[in-house]
Design an enzyme around this catalytic site. Structure first.
Site, PDB file in Angstrom:
ATOM      1  CB  ALA A 218      -1.037   0.110   1.288  1.00  0.00           C
ATOM      2  N   GLY A 219       2.318   1.223   0.022  1.00  0.00           N
ATOM      3  CA  GLY A 219       3.061   2.238  -0.212  1.00  0.00           C
ATOM      4  C   GLY A 219       3.612   2.821  -1.552  1.00  0.00           C
TER       5      GLY A 219
ATOM      6  CG  ASP B 120       4.133  -5.279  12.222  1.00  0.00           C
ATOM      7  OD1 ASP B 120       5.366  -5.697  11.502  1.00  0.00           O
ATOM      8  OD2 ASP B 120       4.434  -4.902  13.290  1.00  0.00           O
TER       9      ASP B 120
ATOM     10  CB  THR C 175      17.779   1.693  -0.758  1.00  0.00           C
ATOM     11  OG1 THR C 175      18.444   3.169  -0.963  1.00  0.00           O
ATOM     12  CG2 THR C 175      18.194   1.341   0.943  1.00  0.00           C
ATOM     13  CG  ASP C 176      20.691   4.700  -4.099  1.00  0.00           C
ATOM     14  OD1 ASP C 176      19.952   4.752  -2.903  1.00  0.00           O
ATOM     15  OD2 ASP C 176      20.733   5.657  -4.912  1.00  0.00           O
ATOM     16  CD  GLU C 177      18.805   6.583   1.114  1.00  0.00           C
ATOM     17  OE1 GLU C 177      19.174   6.707   2.241  1.00  0.00           O
ATOM     18  OE2 GLU C 177      17.873   6.988   0.413  1.00  0.00           O
TER      19      GLU C 177
ATOM     20  CE1 TYR D 189      14.884   3.208   4.362  1.00  0.00           C
ATOM     21  CE2 TYR D 189      16.416   4.472   3.244  1.00  0.00           C
ATOM     22  CZ  TYR D 189      15.537   3.593   3.102  1.00  0.00           C
ATOM     23  OH  TYR D 189      15.104   3.103   1.939  1.00  0.00           O
TER      24      TYR D 189
ATOM     25  CB  ALA E 121      17.400  -0.305   9.657  1.00  0.00           C
ATOM     26  CE  LYS E 122      15.125  -1.136   2.442  1.00  0.00           C
ATOM     27  NZ  LYS E 122      14.155  -1.958   2.381  1.00  0.00           N
TER      28      LYS E 122
ATOM     29  N   GLY F 240      24.573  14.110   9.105  1.00  0.00           N
ATOM     30  CA  GLY F 240      25.189  12.990   8.400  1.00  0.00           C
ATOM     31  C   GLY F 240      24.745  12.780   6.929  1.00  0.00           C
ATOM     32  CG  HIS F 241      22.286  15.378   3.453  1.00  0.00           C
ATOM     33  ND1 HIS F 241      21.966  16.594   3.229  1.00  0.00           N
ATOM     34  CD2 HIS F 241      21.992  14.651   2.646  1.00  0.00           C
ATOM     35  CE1 HIS F 241      20.928  16.546   2.130  1.00  0.00           C
ATOM     36  NE2 HIS F 241      20.804  15.302   1.807  1.00  0.00           N
TER      37      HIS F 241
HETATM   38  P1  NAD Z   1       6.526   3.790   1.554  1.00  0.00           P
HETATM   39  O1  NAD Z   1       7.103   4.256   2.879  1.00  0.00           O
HETATM   40  O2  NAD Z   1       5.838   4.591   0.606  1.00  0.00           O
HETATM   41  O3  NAD Z   1       5.776   2.501   1.789  1.00  0.00           O
HETATM   42  C1  NAD Z   1       6.213   1.526   2.892  1.00  0.00           C
HETATM   43  C2  NAD Z   1       4.979   0.604   3.031  1.00  0.00           C
HETATM   44  O4  NAD Z   1       5.236  -0.406   4.117  1.00  0.00           O
HETATM   45  C3  NAD Z   1       3.539   1.455   3.448  1.00  0.00           C
HETATM   46  O5  NAD Z   1       2.497   1.239   2.811  1.00  0.00           O
HETATM   47  C4  NAD Z   1       3.489   0.989   5.007  1.00  0.00           C
HETATM   48  O6  NAD Z   1       2.315   1.061   5.560  1.00  0.00           O
HETATM   49  C5  NAD Z   1       4.097  -0.329   4.954  1.00  0.00           C
HETATM   50  N1  NAD Z   1       4.789  -0.899   6.191  1.00  0.00           N
HETATM   51  C6  NAD Z   1       5.522  -0.146   7.001  1.00  0.00           C
HETATM   52  N2  NAD Z   1       6.122  -1.172   8.022  1.00  0.00           N
HETATM   53  C7  NAD Z   1       5.306  -2.140   8.025  1.00  0.00           C
HETATM   54  C8  NAD Z   1       5.119  -3.481   8.553  1.00  0.00           C
HETATM   55  N3  NAD Z   1       5.838  -3.570   9.808  1.00  0.00           N
HETATM   56  N4  NAD Z   1       4.458  -4.406   8.221  1.00  0.00           N
HETATM   57  C9  NAD Z   1       3.723  -4.204   7.028  1.00  0.00           C
HETATM   58  N5  NAD Z   1       3.846  -3.058   6.447  1.00  0.00           N
HETATM   59  C10 NAD Z   1       4.596  -2.113   6.762  1.00  0.00           C
HETATM   60  O7  NAD Z   1       8.066   3.291   0.695  1.00  0.00           O
HETATM   61  P2  NAD Z   1       8.394   3.137  -0.580  1.00  0.00           P
HETATM   62  O8  NAD Z   1       9.130   4.436  -1.094  1.00  0.00           O
HETATM   63  O9  NAD Z   1       7.370   2.484  -1.387  1.00  0.00           O
HETATM   64  O10 NAD Z   1       9.513   2.241  -0.421  1.00  0.00           O
HETATM   65  C11 NAD Z   1       9.261   0.623  -0.686  1.00  0.00           C
HETATM   66  C12 NAD Z   1      10.706  -0.071  -0.539  1.00  0.00           C
HETATM   67  O11 NAD Z   1      11.649   0.383  -1.539  1.00  0.00           O
HETATM   68  C13 NAD Z   1      11.245   0.131   0.924  1.00  0.00           C
HETATM   69  O12 NAD Z   1      11.701  -0.941   1.195  1.00  0.00           O
HETATM   70  C14 NAD Z   1      12.431   1.115   0.439  1.00  0.00           C
HETATM   71  O13 NAD Z   1      13.534   0.824   1.616  1.00  0.00           O
HETATM   72  C15 NAD Z   1      12.891   0.733  -0.598  1.00  0.00           C
HETATM   73  N6  NAD Z   1      13.420   1.862  -1.617  1.00  0.00           N
HETATM   74  C16 NAD Z   1      12.763   2.930  -1.637  1.00  0.00           C
HETATM   75  C17 NAD Z   1      13.195   4.083  -2.441  1.00  0.00           C
HETATM   76  C18 NAD Z   1      12.551   5.411  -2.654  1.00  0.00           C
HETATM   77  O14 NAD Z   1      13.172   6.305  -3.041  1.00  0.00           O
HETATM   78  N7  NAD Z   1      11.282   5.573  -2.214  1.00  0.00           N
HETATM   79  C19 NAD Z   1      14.427   3.621  -3.096  1.00  0.00           C
HETATM   80  C20 NAD Z   1      15.174   2.640  -3.091  1.00  0.00           C
HETATM   81  C21 NAD Z   1      14.639   1.635  -2.255  1.00  0.00           C
HETATM   82  P1  TYD Z   2      14.722  12.255   0.123  1.00  0.00           P
HETATM   83  O1  TYD Z   2      13.650  12.547  -0.650  1.00  0.00           O
HETATM   84  O2  TYD Z   2      14.394  12.317   1.759  1.00  0.00           O
HETATM   85  O3  TYD Z   2      15.239  11.140  -0.137  1.00  0.00           O
HETATM   86  P2  TYD Z   2      16.925  10.495   0.443  1.00  0.00           P
HETATM   87  O4  TYD Z   2      17.129  11.101   1.494  1.00  0.00           O
HETATM   88  O5  TYD Z   2      16.669   9.260   0.791  1.00  0.00           O
HETATM   89  O6  TYD Z   2      17.826  10.512  -0.582  1.00  0.00           O
HETATM   90  O7  TYD Z   2      15.602  13.590  -0.042  1.00  0.00           O
HETATM   91  C1  TYD Z   2      16.368  13.788  -1.309  1.00  0.00           C
HETATM   92  C2  TYD Z   2      17.434  14.815  -1.184  1.00  0.00           C
HETATM   93  O8  TYD Z   2      16.735  16.156  -0.947  1.00  0.00           O
HETATM   94  C3  TYD Z   2      18.214  14.636  -0.078  1.00  0.00           C
HETATM   95  O9  TYD Z   2      19.439  15.144  -0.507  1.00  0.00           O
HETATM   96  C4  TYD Z   2      17.915  15.384   1.223  1.00  0.00           C
HETATM   97  C5  TYD Z   2      17.027  16.481   0.368  1.00  0.00           C
HETATM   98  N1  TYD Z   2      16.016  17.164   1.001  1.00  0.00           N
HETATM   99  C6  TYD Z   2      16.063  18.534   1.145  1.00  0.00           C
HETATM  100  O10 TYD Z   2      16.922  19.254   0.930  1.00  0.00           O
HETATM  101  N2  TYD Z   2      14.874  19.318   2.104  1.00  0.00           N
HETATM  102  C7  TYD Z   2      13.805  18.209   2.296  1.00  0.00           C
HETATM  103  O11 TYD Z   2      13.010  18.816   3.001  1.00  0.00           O
HETATM  104  C8  TYD Z   2      13.814  16.834   2.165  1.00  0.00           C
HETATM  105  C9  TYD Z   2      12.649  15.992   2.673  1.00  0.00           C
HETATM  106  C10 TYD Z   2      15.204  16.495   1.410  1.00  0.00           C
END
Ligand code: NAD
Ligand code: TYD
Length: 363
Positions: free
Chosen positions: A18-19, A72, A146-148, A170, A173-174, A295-296
């Site tokens: 649902a995310g 969960d 994630t690339d992070e 974050y 943990a990933k 730690g950005h």
């Molecule tokens: P999101 O935060 O939009 O969605 C996360 C979803 O997980 C939500 O629907 C939330 O309700 C659900 N959730 C959280 N804790 C839970 C639990 N304990 N049990 C069941 N459901 C739970 O995240 P997203 O941006 O869609 O990211 C999805 C995945 O991709 C994550 O694992 C994230 O680390 C990874 N990822 C995200 C990005 C990005 O830029 N968004 C990039 C690389 C990897």
């Molecule tokens: P974000 O969308 O939080 O993704 P990530 O930290 O996972 O890369 O942030 C993307 C970039 O934007 C990151 O360098 C932090 C910066 N940023 C801001 O400058 N202001 C903000 O309010 C947010 C949320 C992010």
């Protein structure tokens, strides 16, 4: 774009569906009408939103192949029976926002590490059943990472074998979650594949993240809090490309392997913000320089040779994807306005009040 015609895995358990990215994966997969059955397990945290799956639930043919379970991933009683009925598990579930992990890390450990452990144990139980002849094969688990996990990469591009040097709660943990997943491949021979995607953007993106926060604030002529000098670099991946790559690795990835999912769209935050303001017709004067994230990470960049060799190619150019995203947020206020109220206001105050009070012109 290369896509498989006949999926190997017909019954999917999609956790965190649902995310943002998970719901795109579910919508796109169901819209293929290839018979795939999907169960979504989602805790519906502040980031989860059932409305993201409304298109699936409103379509009778898709709805007949779909089930939504609120729960969960760290709860083995809920997880075990769902994994028992799945050919594969795709784990999107995570706490996903770096800034929230800095404010309060504990939920990140619970979901992103312990939750993965519960999923792995449930898969191991099914592996035992497969060995006993009670099911055809053990389920495959795809862990979305994630690339992070590589940490900040000042120059060059990270390859899958590089050292992991995560620097935020974050990303740490990933990294823990994916290392544990890989250990179950090595130790127990579980069928595990891992993807490491880059910064993703597109429709249904939660407005806490840079691009949707700045688009929605700008629509309301509110200030845009740019951290530090705004010259941090990210590689922006359109959500449908990220979801498609995950589906491709699910079908074609080799067990035990890790696949980078880069976009080849590296931009500074300043460039991204300028482009979205231009599309909206809003002025740069909305942008405020605020105190930096502790730690950005300065830059993420990954090499995509391995995924390309598996036959995957992204489809969306950045300028087109960003324009489509801006337009989607402009046309879908009914989706994001409720998210930016209630609990959100407390988070926004905590994260930005002092920063904005001490902000300066972003030049
Ligand atoms: P999101 O935060 O939009 O969605 C996360 C979803 O997980 C939500 O629907 C939330 O309700 C659900 N959730 C959280 N804790 C839970 C639990 N304990 N049990 C069941 N459901 C739970 O995240 P997203 O941006 O869609 O990211 C999805 C995945 O991709 C994550 O694992 C994230 O680390 C990874 N990822 C995200 C990005 C990005 O830029 N968004 C990039 C690389 C990897
Ligand atoms: P974000 O969308 O939080 O993704 P990530 O930290 O996972 O890369 O942030 C993307 C970039 O934007 C990151 O360098 C932090 C910066 N940023 C801001 O400058 N202001 C903000 O309010 C947010 C949320 C992010």
């Amino acid at each position: 774009m290369t896509q498989s015609i006949e999926p190997h895995f017909r019954r999917l358990l999609v956790t965190g569906g649902a995310g943002f990215i998970g719901s795109c994966f579910v919508r796109d997969r169901m819209a293929r009408r290839d018979g795939t059955q999907i169960v979504v397990l989602d805790k519906l945290t502040y980031a989860g939103n059932r409305a993201n799956l409304a298109a699936v639930e409103a379509d009778p043919e898709q709805a007949a192949r779909f089930r939504f379970v609120v729960g969960d991933i760290a709860d083995s009683h809920i997880v075990a029976p769902l994994v028992a009925e799945a050919d594969a598990v795709v784990n999107f579930a995570a706490e996903s926002h770096v800034d929230r992990s800095i404010l309060e890390p504990v939920d990140f450990l619970r979901t992103d590490v312990l939750g993965v452990h519960v999923l792995l144990e449930a898969c191991r139980e099914q592996q035992a059943r497969a060995l006993a002849g009670d099911r055809a094969s053990a389920p495959r688990l795809l862990q979305v990472s994630t690339d992070e996990v590589y940490g900040s990469v000042e120059t060059g591009e990270s390859r899958e074998g590089d050292r992991l040097e995560p620097r935020s709660p974050y990303s740490s943990a990933k990294a823990g979650g994916e290392l544990l997943a890989r250990s179950y491949f090595v130790t127990y021979g579980l069928d595990v594949v891992i993807t490491r995607g880059s910064n993703t953007y597109g429709p249904f993106h939660h407005p806490e993240k840079l691009i949707p926060l700045f688009i929605t604030n700008a629509i309301d002529d509110q200030q845009l809090p740019l951290y530090g000098d705004g010259l941090q670099r990210r590689d922006w991946l359109y959500v449908a490309d990220h979801a498609g790559a995950i589906g491709h690795v699910l079908e074609h990835g080799r067990s035990g392997e890790i696949y980078n999912v880069p976009a080849a769209n590296e931009r500074t935050n300043r460039d991204v913000v300028a482009a979205l303001l231009e599309r909206l017709g809003k002025p740069w004067s909305l942008v405020r320089t605020v105190a930096d994230r502790p730690g950005h990470d300065r830059r993420y960049a990954m090499d995509g040779t391995k995924l390309a060799a598996l036959g995957w190619k992204n489809a969306m150019p950045f300028e087109e994807g960003l324009a489509a995203t801006v337009d989607w947020f402009r046309d879908n206020e009914a989706w994001w306005r409720p998210i930016k109220s209630g609990q959100w206001e407390e988070y926004y105050r905590r994260q930005y009040s002092a920063r904005l009070a001490n902000s300066r012109d972003a030049g």
